[in-house]
Motif scaffolding. Structure first.
Motif, PDB file in Angstrom:
ATOM      1  N   GLU A 186       8.894  -3.168  11.696  1.00 46.52           N
ATOM      2  CA  GLU A 186      10.008  -2.988  10.791  1.00 46.52           C
ATOM      3  C   GLU A 186       9.406  -2.650   9.652  1.00 46.52           C
ATOM      4  OE1 GLU A 186      13.495  -2.638  10.916  1.00 46.52           O
ATOM      5  OE2 GLU A 186      13.616  -2.979  13.448  1.00 46.52           O
ATOM      6  N   TYR A 187       8.719  -2.960   9.146  1.00 51.93           N
ATOM      7  CA  TYR A 187       7.550  -3.077   7.832  1.00 51.93           C
ATOM      8  C   TYR A 187       7.041  -1.712   8.179  1.00 51.93           C
ATOM      9  CZ  TYR A 187       7.244  -8.454   7.362  1.00 51.93           C
ATOM     10  OH  TYR A 187       7.667  -9.578   7.489  1.00 51.93           O
ATOM     11  N   LEU A 188       6.909  -0.854   8.951  1.00 47.91           N
ATOM     12  CA  LEU A 188       6.623   0.524   9.259  1.00 47.91           C
ATOM     13  C   LEU A 188       7.799   1.430   8.253  1.00 47.91           C
ATOM     14  CD1 LEU A 188       4.593   1.293  12.684  1.00 47.91           C
ATOM     15  CD2 LEU A 188       3.464   0.880  10.394  1.00 47.91           C
ATOM     16  N   ALA A 199      -0.787   6.469   6.013  1.00 41.24           N
ATOM     17  CA  ALA A 199       0.227   6.590   5.221  1.00 41.24           C
ATOM     18  C   ALA A 199       1.424   5.261   5.713  1.00 41.24           C
ATOM     19  CB  ALA A 199       1.475   7.753   4.606  1.00 41.24           C
ATOM     20  N   ALA A 200       1.405   5.616   7.237  1.00 39.73           N
ATOM     21  CA  ALA A 200       1.752   4.377   7.750  1.00 39.73           C
ATOM     22  C   ALA A 200       1.245   3.326   7.726  1.00 39.73           C
ATOM     23  CB  ALA A 200       2.617   4.783   8.923  1.00 39.73           C
ATOM     24  N   ALA A 201       0.072   3.415   7.846  1.00 40.70           N
ATOM     25  CA  ALA A 201      -0.430   2.071   7.959  1.00 40.70           C
ATOM     26  C   ALA A 201      -1.005   1.070   5.931  1.00 40.70           C
ATOM     27  CB  ALA A 201      -2.555   1.971   7.879  1.00 40.70           C
ATOM     28  N   LEU A 202      -0.620   1.890   5.448  1.00 44.72           N
ATOM     29  CA  LEU A 202      -0.425   1.178   4.043  1.00 44.72           C
ATOM     30  C   LEU A 202       0.773   1.486   3.812  1.00 44.72           C
ATOM     31  CD1 LEU A 202      -3.045   4.109   2.414  1.00 44.72           C
ATOM     32  CD2 LEU A 202      -3.451   1.984   2.759  1.00 44.72           C
ATOM     33  N   ARG A 203       1.268   1.494   4.000  1.00 42.06           N
ATOM     34  CA  ARG A 203       2.852   1.563   4.424  1.00 42.06           C
ATOM     35  C   ARG A 203       3.450  -0.074   4.146  1.00 42.06           C
ATOM     36  NH1 ARG A 203       8.103   4.057   3.571  1.00 42.06           N
ATOM     37  NH2 ARG A 203       6.797   5.305   2.078  1.00 42.06           N
ATOM     38  N   TYR A 204       2.469  -0.106   6.102  1.00 42.36           N
ATOM     39  CA  TYR A 204       3.037  -1.202   6.298  1.00 42.36           C
ATOM     40  C   TYR A 204       2.061  -2.735   5.733  1.00 42.36           C
ATOM     41  CZ  TYR A 204       1.597  -5.474   9.492  1.00 42.36           C
ATOM     42  OH  TYR A 204       0.877  -6.368  10.697  1.00 42.36           O
ATOM     43  N   THR A 205       1.218  -2.052   5.214  1.00 41.57           N
ATOM     44  CA  THR A 205      -0.086  -3.636   4.749  1.00 41.57           C
ATOM     45  C   THR A 205       0.933  -3.348   2.907  1.00 41.57           C
ATOM     46  OG1 THR A 205      -1.059  -1.630   3.511  1.00 41.57           O
ATOM     47  CG2 THR A 205      -2.346  -2.537   5.418  1.00 41.57           C
ATOM     48  N   ALA A 206       1.123  -2.855   2.488  1.00 40.68           N
ATOM     49  CA  ALA A 206       1.965  -3.196   1.629  1.00 40.68           C
ATOM     50  C   ALA A 206       3.194  -3.723   1.171  1.00 40.68           C
ATOM     51  CB  ALA A 206       1.871  -1.930   0.644  1.00 40.68           C
ATOM     52  N   ILE A 207       4.144  -3.909   2.621  1.00 46.93           N
ATOM     53  CA  ILE A 207       4.709  -4.803   2.203  1.00 46.93           C
ATOM     54  C   ILE A 207       4.717  -5.871   3.600  1.00 46.93           C
ATOM     55  CG2 ILE A 207       7.492  -4.643   3.671  1.00 46.93           C
ATOM     56  CD1 ILE A 207       6.897  -1.595   3.562  1.00 46.93           C
ATOM     57  N   PRO A 252       3.827  -9.587   4.721  1.00 48.78           N
ATOM     58  CA  PRO A 252       2.851 -10.530   3.535  1.00 48.78           C
ATOM     59  C   PRO A 252       2.216 -10.840   4.281  1.00 48.78           C
ATOM     60  CG  PRO A 252       5.452 -10.994   4.838  1.00 48.78           C
ATOM     61  CD  PRO A 252       5.060  -9.566   5.421  1.00 48.78           C
ATOM     62  N   GLY A 253       0.648 -11.504   2.872  1.00 45.63           N
ATOM     63  CA  GLY A 253      -0.400 -12.014   3.123  1.00 45.63           C
ATOM     64  C   GLY A 253      -1.768 -11.396   2.426  1.00 45.63           C
ATOM     65  N   TRP A 254      -0.636  -9.622   2.954  1.00 46.53           N
ATOM     66  CA  TRP A 254      -2.113  -8.969   2.898  1.00 46.53           C
ATOM     67  C   TRP A 254      -2.480  -8.351   1.475  1.00 46.53           C
ATOM     68  CZ3 TRP A 254      -4.447  -5.558   6.745  1.00 46.53           C
ATOM     69  CH2 TRP A 254      -4.215  -5.752   8.528  1.00 46.53           C
ATOM     70  N   THR A 255      -3.810  -8.315   1.313  1.00 41.47           N
ATOM     71  CA  THR A 255      -4.299  -7.904  -0.167  1.00 41.47           C
ATOM     72  C   THR A 255      -4.649  -6.038  -0.067  1.00 41.47           C
ATOM     73  OG1 THR A 255      -6.509  -7.407   0.422  1.00 41.47           O
ATOM     74  CG2 THR A 255      -5.763  -9.678   0.007  1.00 41.47           C
ATOM     75  N   ASN A 256      -4.407  -5.792  -1.168  1.00 39.83           N
ATOM     76  CA  ASN A 256      -4.932  -4.012  -1.081  1.00 39.83           C
ATOM     77  C   ASN A 256      -6.145  -3.951  -0.442  1.00 39.83           C
ATOM     78  OD1 ASN A 256      -6.398  -5.229  -3.489  1.00 39.83           O
ATOM     79  ND2 ASN A 256      -5.727  -3.931  -5.176  1.00 39.83           N
ATOM     80  N   ARG A 257      -6.671  -5.042  -0.476  1.00 38.22           N
ATOM     81  CA  ARG A 257      -8.130  -4.073  -0.320  1.00 38.22           C
ATOM     82  C   ARG A 257      -8.449  -3.962   1.080  1.00 38.22           C
ATOM     83  NH1 ARG A 257     -11.512  -9.030  -2.522  1.00 38.22           N
ATOM     84  NH2 ARG A 257     -10.355  -8.630  -4.828  1.00 38.22           N
ATOM     85  N   VAL A 258      -7.203  -2.296   1.542  1.00 35.18           N
ATOM     86  CA  VAL A 258      -7.230  -1.703   3.342  1.00 35.18           C
ATOM     87  C   VAL A 258      -7.958  -1.174   3.361  1.00 35.18           C
ATOM     88  CG1 VAL A 258      -6.384  -1.432   4.610  1.00 35.18           C
ATOM     89  CG2 VAL A 258      -4.866  -2.354   2.730  1.00 35.18           C
ATOM     90  N   GLY A 259      -8.780  -1.692   4.741  1.00 29.79           N
ATOM     91  CA  GLY A 259      -9.790  -0.576   5.437  1.00 29.79           C
ATOM     92  C   GLY A 259      -9.365  -0.370   7.090  1.00 29.79           C
ATOM     93  N   LEU A 260      -9.229   0.974   7.022  1.00 37.38           N
ATOM     94  CA  LEU A 260      -8.419   1.680   8.283  1.00 37.38           C
ATOM     95  C   LEU A 260      -9.786   2.290   9.085  1.00 37.38           C
ATOM     96  CD1 LEU A 260      -5.438   3.996   6.238  1.00 37.38           C
ATOM     97  CD2 LEU A 260      -5.867   1.690   7.229  1.00 37.38           C
ATOM     98  N   PHE A 261     -10.136   2.602  10.132  1.00 40.54           N
ATOM     99  CA  PHE A 261     -11.595   2.642  10.995  1.00 40.54           C
ATOM    100  C   PHE A 261     -10.543   3.389  12.311  1.00 40.54           C
ATOM    101  CE2 PHE A 261     -12.700  -0.400   8.515  1.00 40.54           C
ATOM    102  CZ  PHE A 261     -13.231   0.153   7.667  1.00 40.54           C
ATOM    103  N   PHE A 262     -11.744   4.310  13.078  1.00 38.37           N
ATOM    104  CA  PHE A 262     -11.601   5.165  14.094  1.00 38.37           C
ATOM    105  C   PHE A 262     -12.600   4.838  14.895  1.00 38.37           C
ATOM    106  CE2 PHE A 262      -8.202   7.773  12.557  1.00 38.37           C
ATOM    107  CZ  PHE A 262      -6.799   7.847  13.467  1.00 38.37           C
ATOM    108  N   HIS A 263     -12.685   4.296  16.338  1.00 44.77           N
ATOM    109  CA  HIS A 263     -13.624   3.842  17.069  1.00 44.77           C
ATOM    110  C   HIS A 263     -13.733   5.614  18.073  1.00 44.77           C
ATOM    111  CE1 HIS A 263     -13.884  -0.584  17.005  1.00 44.77           C
ATOM    112  NE2 HIS A 263     -14.684   0.196  16.320  1.00 44.77           N
ATOM    113  N   VAL A 264     -14.522   6.465  18.334  1.00 41.35           N
ATOM    114  CA  VAL A 264     -15.166   7.406  18.465  1.00 41.35           C
ATOM    115  C   VAL A 264     -14.886   7.555  20.150  1.00 41.35           C
ATOM    116  CG1 VAL A 264     -15.806  10.270  18.366  1.00 41.35           C
ATOM    117  CG2 VAL A 264     -15.414   8.453  15.680  1.00 41.35           C
ATOM    118  N   PHE A 265     -14.651   8.574  20.730  1.00 44.96           N
ATOM    119  CA  PHE A 265     -14.976   8.036  22.016  1.00 44.96           C
ATOM    120  C   PHE A 265     -16.214   8.326  22.657  1.00 44.96           C
ATOM    121  CE2 PHE A 265     -15.001  10.243  26.360  1.00 44.96           C
ATOM    122  CZ  PHE A 265     -14.607  10.002  27.096  1.00 44.96           C
TER     123      PHE A 265
END
Length: 713
Positions: free
Chosen positions: A371-373, A452-460, A462-475
């Protein structure tokens, strides 16, 4: 709708080849028990026909002759030597030491530098150097694929030119006799070791037996112990099979999708099958790669920045056959349903994020987090790690490093659209629209919306700081063949994050490269305008990204917050790693540059090194003197006085200059300071020699006076 029958292929760690599947299921292959398991496993996966098909597909076997190929790509070194296509300098005298065996077998050498460094403990050499002072290889002159590796001995059907277990046993016993004959004639000790690397753990796809003088072993022998299979164990298992009149199990045509397709046509593609029209492709066969996935890892062992991601996409499109090859590999290993073009959601192979995205599998307790999304939940799903992996996020135990979550708060974002073009960012935007591809514009839009979806989730949530890292693992470096974005709270990172630093590719890096490609191709630029059509939420992506700019900057900071509130930072100071608490550095005067650097991340993080650590371009030794003085000040009771820093003459000038630049010259070098530790009891006063501070103004006056005097001479 037809449902594709599931195969025996499990897809361990995202394996897309028999070779990777064997490695994933049998990580150690150095005993008779392991060898039995490997032979049973390959039978379960389609047997010799399936393995032959993989070798044909990757260019190692000629489909017409069933013999090993003699190509530049892939380069199969021992096949080239055995055929005489390639020669090693001064090798003839050693061939003569084989005696009558030299008509069937050949002795080969390691590279000269690998022999020279046989006892070098440096890991640079341990991985590649010879395993003993005396180390040679024995190979066979028979290039039929049944002899390419011990895994196949006695398993190839007679109608494909294969021999049974009894005949294979006789051949291996001759190999042993030849190797021992060579060692004796060469004056080696009587401690001779013979070892093979079974397929999956081999780095060359032609037969080679390690012949070692065990009286002088190097560190490489221990390093490769997990895959050094004694030749006697191979003989033992073959004897068991020969005694029981072993026959290979019948092969089911459904064991691997497309098993009966003619693989020879795959190896040389017509230009019409290539999205970029680059024509034929060949695997280089790096480290014995038999798949696109293994080839990517072999040639790009690190993919974590724009340069390496760019190189991976170019290699796929220009050398490895593009998306057509990638789709074929995924289909062969059961990850794509050939009827629908969607990722499969069965259990063999087990593709966890595809199963969650397709609604086949749910995770307990994640409904609330979904629901946080908010409006993004129609397109994406937030997933969690295994509970045990979350619990051990900060464990240094080797059992958990590499398996545990990468931070205290670690989630994954996956997509509900299961079309195979979205399985990994390596292929984003590369599938032509004529083949059902979405184009670069929609690919860019998808990544923007995921951000945008990931940052929306972490903003809502509970417990997450604003230091959010987003990473992919390439094939190639991914362990699951369905899309998943790692969402990390960078305020509390665990050891696994640094363990996987080499493959944590930031989302913004992916965006940068995709946008470069879109701007350089007219079709991509036109498609870029379709971004808003993906979802109404796409228009908010840019705003969300801008609002998170400060958080994204902080996300690159390697730091750990302790239970007592201390924040431990890891910095690169003048090329040396330096660990210190933020609170220590904030003891500097508020108006000093040093204080400002650690109270405002934007100042300190203006430069990052290759590992995304803050880089301070100051002399490391001088900086350490200053920081260590501040450490002492923090530990000293408030009732005691710390005398000014005394520096050895060799470093005195540099420390004074840096202290002046950082604004702490008076505090560190001139004026005694009361301690800052209010909890510690008073200590007995100590005598200390003060440091006479040369005021900057006085120095300038002195220099001016000297210049004036010199002009009068």
């Amino acid at each position: 709708m037809l449902k594709m029958q599931e195969s025996s292929f499990l897809g361990v760690d995202g394996a897309t080849s028999l070779k990777a599947e064997i490695t994933g299921k049998i990580p150690e292959l150095n005993s008779a028990a392991h060898y039995r398991s490997a032979r049973k496993l390959v039978q379960d996966l389609g047997g010799a026909p399936a393995l032959k098909e993989e070798l044909i597909y990757s260019g190692y076997v000629d489909s017409d002759t069933s013999k090993l190929t003699l190509l530049d790509r892939p380069m199969n070194i021992f096949a080239l030597l055995a055929s005489g296509t390639m020669k090693q300098p001064d090798s003839e005298p050693e061939q003569d030491l084989l005696g009558t065996f030299k008509s069937k077998f050949m002795i080969c050498k390691n590279k000269l530098e690998n022999d020279i460094n046989w006892d070098n403990p440096d890991m640079k050499w341990v991985k590649t150097s010879s395993m003993a002072r005396q180390h040679r290889f024995l190979t066979t002159r028979d290039l039929h694929y049944q002899w390419f590796n011990p895994l196949m001995f006695g398993l190839v059907p007679a109608d494909d030119g294969g021999v049974n277990a009894r005949a294979a046993l006789a051949e291996v016993e001759q190999m042993k006799a030849a190797a021992l004959h060579f060692a004796k004639n060469n004056g080696w000790s009587d401690k001779v070791g013979l070892f093979v690397n079974v397929f999956g753990h081999n780095n060359v796809n032609s037969l080679f037996i390690h012949v070692l003088d065990m009286s002088e072993l190097g560190p490489a022998f221990s390093y490769h112990d997990f895959k050094n299979m004694p030749l006697d164990d191979v003989i033992k298992v073959l004897r068991e099979e020969a005694a029981s009149n072993f026959l290979p199990a019948p092969v089911k045509t459904t064991d691997l999708p497309g098993l009966l397709e003619k693989a020879g046509a795959r190896r040389r593609r017509d230009t019409t099958n290539d999205a970029r029209g680059t024509g034929n492709f060949f695997f280089a066969g790096t480290d014995g790669a038999t798949s696109v996935k293994a080839e990517v890892v072999g040639r790009l062992p690190i993919i974590k920045d724009a340069a390496s991601f760019r190189a991976a996409r170019r290699m796929l499109t220009e050398e490895l056959g593009g998306m057509a090859t990638l789709k074929e590999e995924l289909a062969r290993s059961g990850f794509i349903d050939p009827v629908t073009g969607n990722l499969t959601t069965g259990t063999r192979p087990f593709n966890v994020f595809a199963r969650i995205g397709g609604g086949v599998m749910t995770q307990p307790g994640m409904d609330k987090e979904q629901e946080y999304l908010q409006e993004f939940k129609d397109h994406f799903i937030v997933c969690s790690n295994l509970p045990a992996n979350d619990e051990h996020w900060d464990s240094d135990d080797k059992e958990w490093v590499g398996k545990a979550s990468m931070s205290k708060r670690h989630r994954f974002l996956t997509i509900k659209d299961l079309h195979w073009q979205w399985f990994n960012v390596l292929g984003f935007g590369l599938l032509p629209e004529s083949k059902g591809g979405a184009g670069l514009g929609r690919a860019i839009a998808l990544v923007e919306v995921m951000k945008a979806a990931a940052l929306r989730y972490t903003a809502i949530c509970p417990g997450w700081t604003n230091r959010v890292g987003l990473f992919f693992h390439v094939f190639g470096h991914n362990s699951v063949n369905s899309l998943h974005l790692h969402i990390l709270d960078m305020a509390e990172l665990g050891p696994t994050f640094w363990h996987y630093e080499y493959k944590n590719c930031p989302l913004d890096v992916v965006l940068k490269v995709l946008k470069e490609e879109a701007s350089s191709h007219s079709t991509g630029a036109e498609s870029y305008g379709l971004m808003a059509e993906v979802t109404a939420a796409a228009t908010e992506a840019a705003k969300a990204a801008a609002a998170a700019a400060e958080a994204a900057l902080s996300a690159s900071r390697p730091s750990v917050r302790c239970s007592d509130g201390l924040e431990i930072l890891t910095l690169n100071v003048g090329g040396e790693l330096f660990t210190v608490s933020r609170q220590i550095m904030l003891q500097a005067p508020p108006d000093s540059l040093l204080h400002q650097m650690f109270v405002e991340d934007t100042v300190r993080l203006s430069n990052l090194d290759a590992n995304q650590r803050p880089f301070l371009n100051y002399p490391a030794t001088a900086f350490r003197y200053i920081a260590d003085h501040l450490r002492l000040l923090a530990q000293l009771p408030k009732t005691n006085v710390l005398q000014p820093l005394t520096v050895p003459p060799s470093h005195e000038k540099q420390v004074r200059e840096l202290a002046w630049i950082l604004g702490v010259e008076d505090m560190v070098l001139c004026t005694p300071q009361y301690g800052r530790n209010g909890k510690a009891a008073a200590l007995r006063p100590q005598l200390g020699r003060s440091f006479c501070c040369m005021r900057r103004r006085a120095q300038h006056g002195e220099i001016s006076s000297q210049l004036s005097n010199s002009s009068q001479v």
